[in-house]
Design a protein around this motif. Structure first.
Motif, PDB file in Angstrom:
ATOM      1  N   THR A   1      -5.629  -8.373   2.705  1.00  0.00           N
ATOM      2  CA  THR A   1      -4.178  -8.522   2.776  1.00  0.00           C
ATOM      3  C   THR A   1      -3.812  -9.960   3.126  1.00  0.00           C
ATOM      4  OG1 THR A   1      -4.012  -7.981   5.114  1.00  0.00           O
ATOM      5  CG2 THR A   1      -4.052  -6.125   3.560  1.00  0.00           C
TER       6      THR A   1
ATOM      7  N   CYS B   1       1.396  -9.238   0.944  1.00  0.00           N
ATOM      8  CA  CYS B   1       0.589  -8.627  -0.104  1.00  0.00           C
ATOM      9  C   CYS B   1      -0.437  -7.722   0.570  1.00  0.00           C
ATOM     10  CB  CYS B   1      -0.094  -9.675  -0.966  1.00  0.00           C
ATOM     11  SG  CYS B   1      -1.010  -8.963  -2.363  1.00  0.00           S
ATOM     12  N   LYS B   2      -0.517  -6.465   0.118  1.00  0.00           N
ATOM     13  CA  LYS B   2      -1.381  -5.476   0.746  1.00  0.00           C
ATOM     14  C   LYS B   2      -2.798  -5.460   0.189  1.00  0.00           C
ATOM     15  CE  LYS B   2       1.818  -3.940   3.470  1.00  0.00           C
ATOM     16  NZ  LYS B   2       1.741  -4.182   4.945  1.00  0.00           N
ATOM     17  N   SER B   3      -3.019  -6.051  -0.954  1.00  0.00           N
ATOM     18  CA  SER B   3      -4.355  -6.025  -1.546  1.00  0.00           C
ATOM     19  C   SER B   3      -4.500  -7.223  -2.472  1.00  0.00           C
ATOM     20  CB  SER B   3      -4.587  -4.721  -2.331  1.00  0.00           C
ATOM     21  OG  SER B   3      -5.881  -4.688  -2.891  1.00  0.00           O
ATOM     22  N   GLY B   4      -5.578  -7.975  -2.252  1.00  0.00           N
ATOM     23  CA  GLY B   4      -5.816  -9.143  -3.085  1.00  0.00           C
ATOM     24  C   GLY B   4      -7.209  -9.703  -2.829  1.00  0.00           C
TER      25      GLY B   4
ATOM     26  N   TYR C   1      -5.447 -17.355  -3.032  1.00  0.00           N
ATOM     27  CA  TYR C   1      -5.278 -15.920  -2.870  1.00  0.00           C
ATOM     28  C   TYR C   1      -4.563 -15.373  -4.102  1.00  0.00           C
ATOM     29  CZ  TYR C   1      -3.955 -11.392  -0.894  1.00  0.00           C
ATOM     30  OH  TYR C   1      -3.796 -10.038  -0.672  1.00  0.00           O
TER      31      TYR C   1
ATOM     32  N   PRO D   1      -3.223 -11.737  -5.717  1.00  0.00           N
ATOM     33  CA  PRO D   1      -3.002 -10.303  -5.503  1.00  0.00           C
ATOM     34  C   PRO D   1      -3.599  -9.473  -6.638  1.00  0.00           C
ATOM     35  CG  PRO D   1      -0.967 -11.372  -6.186  1.00  0.00           C
ATOM     36  CD  PRO D   1      -1.961 -12.465  -5.976  1.00  0.00           C
TER      37      PRO D   1
ATOM     38  N   PRO E   1      -0.032  -8.442  -9.255  1.00  0.00           N
ATOM     39  CA  PRO E   1       0.984  -9.488  -9.087  1.00  0.00           C
ATOM     40  C   PRO E   1       2.393  -8.940  -9.344  1.00  0.00           C
ATOM     41  CG  PRO E   1      -0.816 -10.223 -10.507  1.00  0.00           C
ATOM     42  CD  PRO E   1      -0.959  -8.751 -10.353  1.00  0.00           C
TER      43      PRO E   1
ATOM     44  N   SER F   1       0.574 -15.744  -6.964  1.00  0.00           N
ATOM     45  CA  SER F   1      -0.613 -16.447  -6.456  1.00  0.00           C
ATOM     46  C   SER F   1      -0.201 -17.324  -5.278  1.00  0.00           C
ATOM     47  CB  SER F   1      -1.260 -17.301  -7.562  1.00  0.00           C
ATOM     48  OG  SER F   1      -0.360 -18.329  -7.967  1.00  0.00           O
TER      49      SER F   1
END
Length: 266
Positions: free
Chosen positions: A25, A44-47, A58, A60, A63, A69
């Motif tokens: 995250t 962002c919860k997942s990346g 980073y 995601p 997106p 990004s």
């Protein structure tokens, strides 16, 4: 900066040093010192976070038009640390300085960055990041001392440093070479005796202080006269008088203590 096949488009000479699992995250927001009207926040919860020899990226997993990004140069990150809460995954926290024209409002000079590594890797990421930042900072300092022009282009960063030429590998461990004979360390020299002066004036001769003689040494260094000493054959003066007085005192004591003397008187 996004590649059509996924991932990011590397810069000239850019190398990927670390890639996190996809469930990492990211939280990017202004500090609490700013009023709510001037706050900035991205979540962002997942990346996936990439660490290269130039920057941290980073991306995601899913997106959105508002967040596709995020990237920041390595030397624009300060006060980085790993936190391990009682519950939940380890987190990596830092303060970043946004670059001009990067999509973040210019009034935000600093932003708080928090990444949570839900599938592990926070300490590995932090270790590589700190070592990389130290090497880059050292290269920039050396370039500035030698008169760097500060030009920034595809391969040069702060201070005109060619980031592609920065040595990132660990230095080899020291091993003693067997081709040369090692010179032994010199033995410590004995302490020098401090001389003392004798005489009324300071211009007199310098005489070393006498060394104390131990009992064993003094007994071993006896003179020939002491070794050939013989006791006298004649008694000392007054010896006969002392002996006579002692005999008289003893006889008087025996007479006083004799019980037959009292019986004879009766």
């Amino acid at each position: 900066m996004l590649a059509e096949s996924g991932g990011y488009t590397p810069l000239p000479g850019e190398q990927t040093l670390y890639q996190s699992p996809p469930r990492t995250t990211l939280s990017l927001q202004t500090s609490h010192r700013h009023p709510p009207s001037e706050s900035y926040s991205q979540q962002c919860k997942s990346g996936v976070v990439y660490l290269t020899n130039r920057r941290m990226i980073y991306l995601p997993v899913t997106p959105t038009p508002a967040f596709q990004s995020f990237a920041v140069p390595i030397l624009n990150v300060t006060d980085s640390r790993v936190t391990a809460p009682w519950f939940g995954a380890n987190k990596w926290e830092a303060i970043i300085q946004p670059v001009q024209g990067g999509g973040i409002p210019p009034q935000h000079a600093e932003l708080d960055l928090v990444m949570e590594f839900k599938e592990g890797g926070a300490f590995d990421f932090a270790s590589i990041f700190e070592r990389l930042k130290e090497r880059l900072k050292q290269a920039v300092d050396i370039a500035r001392e030698s008169g760097g022009d500060g030009v920034e282009d595809g391969t040069r960063g702060v201070g005109g440093v060619n980031m592609n030429n920065v040595h990132l590998e660990d230095l080899p461990a020291y091993e003693e070479s067997r081709q040369h004979t090692r010179v032994p360390d010199p033995l410590p020299s004995p302490p020098m005796e401090r001389p003392t002066t004798s005489g009324a004036s300071a211009d007199g001769p310098v005489v070393a202080a006498p060394q104390p003689i131990s009992p064993q040494r003094s007994s071993a260094q006896t003179s020939p006269q002491q070794e050939s000493f013989q006791p006298p054959s004649e008694p000392p003066p007054g010896y006969e008088e002392v002996q006579r007085n002692s005999i008289v005192d003893e006889l008087e004591r025996q007479l006083r203590d004799d019980p037959w003397r009292d019986e004879a008187r009766r």
